[in-house]
Design a protein around this motif. Structure first.
Motif, PDB file in Angstrom:
ATOM      1  N   MET A  17       7.941  30.541  50.608  1.00 27.12           N
ATOM      2  CA  MET A  17       6.803  29.796  51.142  1.00 27.12           C
ATOM      3  C   MET A  17       7.220  28.708  52.110  1.00 27.12           C
ATOM      4  O   MET A  17       6.418  28.266  52.941  1.00 27.12           O
ATOM      5  CB  MET A  17       6.013  29.164  49.985  1.00 27.12           C
ATOM      6  N   ALA A  18       8.467  28.248  52.039  1.00 25.01           N
ATOM      7  CA  ALA A  18       8.952  27.237  52.966  1.00 25.01           C
ATOM      8  C   ALA A  18       9.252  27.828  54.338  1.00 25.01           C
ATOM      9  O   ALA A  18       9.461  27.082  55.298  1.00 25.01           O
ATOM     10  CB  ALA A  18      10.198  26.562  52.411  1.00 25.01           C
ATOM     11  N   CYS A  19       9.284  29.164  54.433  1.00 21.45           N
ATOM     12  CA  CYS A  19       9.624  29.826  55.702  1.00 21.45           C
ATOM     13  C   CYS A  19       8.499  30.706  56.243  1.00 21.45           C
ATOM     14  O   CYS A  19       8.364  30.849  57.459  1.00 21.45           O
ATOM     15  CB  CYS A  19      10.875  30.687  55.523  1.00 21.45           C
ATOM     16  N   PHE A  20       7.710  31.291  55.365  1.00 23.83           N
ATOM     17  CA  PHE A  20       6.710  32.270  55.801  1.00 23.83           C
ATOM     18  C   PHE A  20       5.379  32.014  55.110  1.00 23.83           C
ATOM     19  O   PHE A  20       5.324  31.501  53.991  1.00 23.83           O
ATOM     20  CB  PHE A  20       7.172  33.697  55.482  1.00 23.83           C
ATOM     21  N   GLN A  75       0.952  26.286  52.582  1.00 20.67           N
ATOM     22  CA  GLN A  75       0.659  25.614  53.846  1.00 20.67           C
ATOM     23  C   GLN A  75       1.344  24.249  53.932  1.00 20.67           C
ATOM     24  O   GLN A  75       1.819  23.851  55.010  1.00 20.67           O
ATOM     25  CB  GLN A  75      -0.848  25.449  54.025  1.00 20.67           C
ATOM     26  N   ALA A  76       1.427  23.540  52.812  1.00 26.09           N
ATOM     27  CA  ALA A  76       2.102  22.244  52.810  1.00 26.09           C
ATOM     28  C   ALA A  76       3.593  22.398  53.118  1.00 26.09           C
ATOM     29  O   ALA A  76       4.185  21.590  53.847  1.00 26.09           O
ATOM     30  CB  ALA A  76       1.908  21.555  51.461  1.00 26.09           C
ATOM     31  N   MET A  77       4.228  23.424  52.566  1.00 24.79           N
ATOM     32  CA  MET A  77       5.645  23.655  52.839  1.00 24.79           C
ATOM     33  C   MET A  77       5.884  23.970  54.315  1.00 24.79           C
ATOM     34  O   MET A  77       6.861  23.509  54.917  1.00 24.79           O
ATOM     35  CB  MET A  77       6.149  24.815  51.970  1.00 24.79           C
ATOM     36  N   LEU A  78       4.996  24.740  54.913  1.00 23.75           N
ATOM     37  CA  LEU A  78       5.137  25.072  56.337  1.00 23.75           C
ATOM     38  C   LEU A  78       4.805  23.882  57.220  1.00 23.75           C
ATOM     39  O   LEU A  78       5.320  23.776  58.347  1.00 23.75           O
ATOM     40  CB  LEU A  78       4.246  26.272  56.669  1.00 23.75           C
ATOM     41  N   ALA A  79       3.953  22.969  56.735  1.00 24.69           N
ATOM     42  CA  ALA A  79       3.672  21.748  57.494  1.00 24.69           C
ATOM     43  C   ALA A  79       4.935  20.910  57.641  1.00 24.69           C
ATOM     44  O   ALA A  79       5.144  20.249  58.660  1.00 24.69           O
ATOM     45  CB  ALA A  79       2.570  20.948  56.796  1.00 24.69           C
ATOM     46  N   SER A 117       6.188  36.189  66.549  1.00 23.04           N
ATOM     47  CA  SER A 117       6.860  36.581  65.320  1.00 23.04           C
ATOM     48  C   SER A 117       6.062  36.100  64.115  1.00 23.04           C
ATOM     49  O   SER A 117       5.219  35.199  64.203  1.00 23.04           O
ATOM     50  CB  SER A 117       8.269  35.979  65.264  1.00 23.04           C
ATOM     51  N   PHE A 118       6.342  36.685  62.969  1.00 23.40           N
ATOM     52  CA  PHE A 118       5.636  36.290  61.753  1.00 23.40           C
ATOM     53  C   PHE A 118       5.982  34.851  61.371  1.00 23.40           C
ATOM     54  O   PHE A 118       5.123  34.087  60.906  1.00 23.40           O
ATOM     55  CB  PHE A 118       5.990  37.254  60.618  1.00 23.40           C
ATOM     56  N   SER A 119       7.237  34.447  61.572  1.00 28.00           N
ATOM     57  CA  SER A 119       7.639  33.077  61.225  1.00 28.00           C
ATOM     58  C   SER A 119       6.935  32.066  62.122  1.00 28.00           C
ATOM     59  O   SER A 119       6.534  30.989  61.657  1.00 28.00           O
ATOM     60  CB  SER A 119       9.159  32.925  61.327  1.00 28.00           C
ATOM     61  N   TRP A 120       6.749  32.400  63.419  1.00 27.65           N
ATOM     62  CA  TRP A 120       6.071  31.475  64.325  1.00 27.65           C
ATOM     63  C   TRP A 120       4.595  31.331  63.947  1.00 27.65           C
ATOM     64  O   TRP A 120       4.055  30.227  63.929  1.00 27.65           O
ATOM     65  CB  TRP A 120       6.206  31.952  65.759  1.00 27.65           C
ATOM     66  N   ARG A 121       3.942  32.431  63.607  1.00 29.50           N
ATOM     67  CA  ARG A 121       2.548  32.355  63.175  1.00 29.50           C
ATOM     68  C   ARG A 121       2.429  31.562  61.878  1.00 29.50           C
ATOM     69  O   ARG A 121       1.438  30.856  61.660  1.00 29.50           O
ATOM     70  CB  ARG A 121       1.980  33.768  63.003  1.00 29.50           C
ATOM     71  N   ILE A 123       4.443  29.022  61.022  1.00 30.88           N
ATOM     72  CA  ILE A 123       4.620  27.609  61.375  1.00 30.88           C
ATOM     73  C   ILE A 123       3.346  27.039  61.985  1.00 30.88           C
ATOM     74  O   ILE A 123       2.968  25.889  61.723  1.00 30.88           O
ATOM     75  CB  ILE A 123       5.822  27.451  62.331  1.00 30.88           C
ATOM     76  N   LEU A 124       2.662  27.819  62.796  1.00 26.73           N
ATOM     77  CA  LEU A 124       1.410  27.348  63.390  1.00 26.73           C
ATOM     78  C   LEU A 124       0.365  27.050  62.315  1.00 26.73           C
ATOM     79  O   LEU A 124      -0.434  26.110  62.449  1.00 26.73           O
ATOM     80  CB  LEU A 124       0.861  28.381  64.376  1.00 26.73           C
TER      81      LEU A 124
END
Length: 509
Positions: A17-20, A75-79, A117-121, A123-124
């Motif tokens: 969850m911290a990456c994707f 979502q918090a981890m990706l923020a 990429s999936f990782s960029w989406r 992060i957004l």
């Protein structure tokens, strides 16, 4: 079962969850499995779920069980990842993503782009959550839209009251004067009295820096926090906000560092015991600010080691069920500090390693000295600065006092006074080598150059820039009782309508 679900099932997907961004279907599937386990369902039979999973994710104080909502946690981890990119635009990851996805904008305006990429989406998605906690730090207002941007704390919706408001696309600079203060007349013509009152509480800094988005929830402007129980409880990480050491009160930062029973004993076995007993009921910011202003540089180093030891021992107690007796914490931190000093001496000589002192020997009897101070009038939303030049015989040679509309933190008023004093001295070629202020924390910060995103640091960076043109000028701390003249001019500055400058003696007023 509760411990098993929280410590195992909820923890398994944390790294991913911290990456994707995990699909909602997967998150809901995991939560459904947890709910079935909680209510006792098996493969053959299905038990009644008496409460929804959303309800179980609420705090125990609200009747829930404090389980983690996996979608929100994801979502918090990706923020956090988005914040790193936002704060470190020159890192390798940031540069690669910028070149690929947002070469002509920042991550805040970035869009998925072609074939993302999936990782960029992912992060957004985290970026959207991060952006909701940002606020503009107002400097000159040219980069801030009055209506479209969030710059007024606790108020994202600003309404005009006049029939002819400025265009909605107009920048906030319309309401800021050339001297870098709020234009009260323009504010009153466009906003009601309550809104003007709130706006004047927002610091404005003119030429001291540039408009910048910072994290609204922290005074430093950075996306950080100490993970005390109350903070972790609000984020549904743990089940209770009670202090895990004394279990007598909610664990806030103040409780963890000042009020917990074990911490109180440790303070009273330290060299700071007298100050602690006198001022322990202050807010934590005021407590440490006052303490820092009473200590010299070495004592400040010991203080920070002691505070770190208090937090370290708290964590050792919580996670390892082991800690020093309270009376040994200070001795341990003192030993740690001297070991650190010994280690530093292996890299530099004694003369080279000595850092600038906050107290300096005043120049010979022929020298001029500048004394500065700042004042705040919270009721009328005003602040002022004052600068006085004395000769070796303590005779007044010159000075000025300037009022400003709007509120700023006290330390910022002190820093503005220093900046204005240096700028004025350079402009009139005043032969001074010493500037004295009674704000010890500013002197320490100028020596350490440890900058954050807050507005105080913007002013101090500009002070450092001015000092590069006056290499002989030293900024030093002086106790309040030795800065009486500048301090007593505080109310004079707050009562003025315009700048007052004098030469040769104090003004008759």
């Amino acid at each position: 079962m509760e411990v098993l679900l929280k410590a195992v099932i909820q923890a398994i997907p944390a790294y991913a969850m911290a990456c994707f961004r995990l699909p909602v279907k997967i998150c809901k599937g995991i939560e459904a499995a947890m709910a079935r386990f909680w209510w006792g369902s098996t493969g053959e039979t299905r038990k009644v779920h008496w409460k929804s999973w959303k309800f179980l994710c609420q705090s125990k104080f609200k009747g829930g069980l404090g389980f983690r909502s996996l979608v929100h946690f994801n979502q918090a981890m990706l923020a956090k990842q988005a914040w790193r990119i936002f704060q470190n635009p020159n890192s390798l990851l940031s540069l690669i993503l910028k070149a690929r996805y947002f070469p002509h904008s920042s991550i805040l305006e970035a869009v998925p782009g072609h074939s993302p990429s999936f990782s960029w989406r992912s992060i957004l998605w985290g970026r959207d959550l991060m952006a909701s906690g940002l606020i503009w730090k107002v400097v000159n207002g040219y980069g801030i839209q009055t209506l479209g941007d969030h710059w007024l704390p606790n108020n994202r919706f600003k309404f005009f009251t006049s029939n002819n408001p400025p265009p909605s696309s107009h920048s906030l600079s319309f309401f800021i004067t050339d001297s870098g203060t709020w234009d009260v007349g323009k504010l009153q013509s466009c906003f009601d009295e309550s809104m003007v009152h709130d706006i004047l509480a927002v610091p404005v800094f003119g030429s001291y820096g540039h408009d910048k988005l910072i994290w609204e929830k922290e005074s430093s402007g950075c996306f950080t926090a100490i993970p005390v129980a109350s903070s972790l409880f609000k984020k549904c990480v743990i089940n209770s906000s009670l202090c895990p050491v004394c279990k007598m009160d909610n664990e806030t930062i103040k409780h963890a560092l000042l009020d917990c029973s074990r911490v109180r004993k440790a303070w009273r076995y330290s060299r700071f015991a007298a100050y602690y007993d006198t001022f322990k009921n202050l807010d934590i910011d005021e407590f440490f600010l006052g303490l820092l202003q009473t200590l010299d540089k070495n004592d400040i180093g010991i203080l920070f080691c002691f505070i770190w030891a208090l937090w370290n021992q708290r964590n050792s107690f919580v996670h390892n069920q082991y800690t020093f007796p309270p009376k040994e914490v200070y001795d341990w931190s003192l030993n740690f500090f001297f070991k650190f000093l010994d280690a530093q001496q292996h890299h530099v000589t004694g003369s080279q390693s000595a850092s600038p002192s906050t107290q300096v020997q005043l120049p010979p009897s022929t020298g001029l000295r500048i004394f500065t101070d700042g004042a705040i009038d919270s009721a009328n939303r005003r602040h002022s600065i004052r600068v006085v030049v004395l000769d070796a015989d303590n005779a007044v040679k010159a000075g000025f006092s300037t009022p400003f509309p709007g509120l700023v933190p006290p330390a910022v008023a002190e820093a503005k006074a220093i900046f204005q004093a240096i700028q004025w001295a350079q402009m009139i070629s005043l032969p001074v080598d010493v500037l004295l202020t009674d704000c010890k924390s500013i002197v320490e910060k100028l020596n350490s150059c440890n900058w954050n995103n807050n507005v105080l640091d913007d002013v101090l960076v500009n002070v450092k820039n001015l000092l590069s043109f006056s290499p002989r000028l030293v900024i030093s701390y002086v106790p309040r009782e030795s800065n009486v003249l500048a301090h007593n001019l505080a109310k004079l500055g707050l009562g003025l309508d315009n700048e007052l400058v004098w030469n040769g003696s104090l003004p008759s007023i």
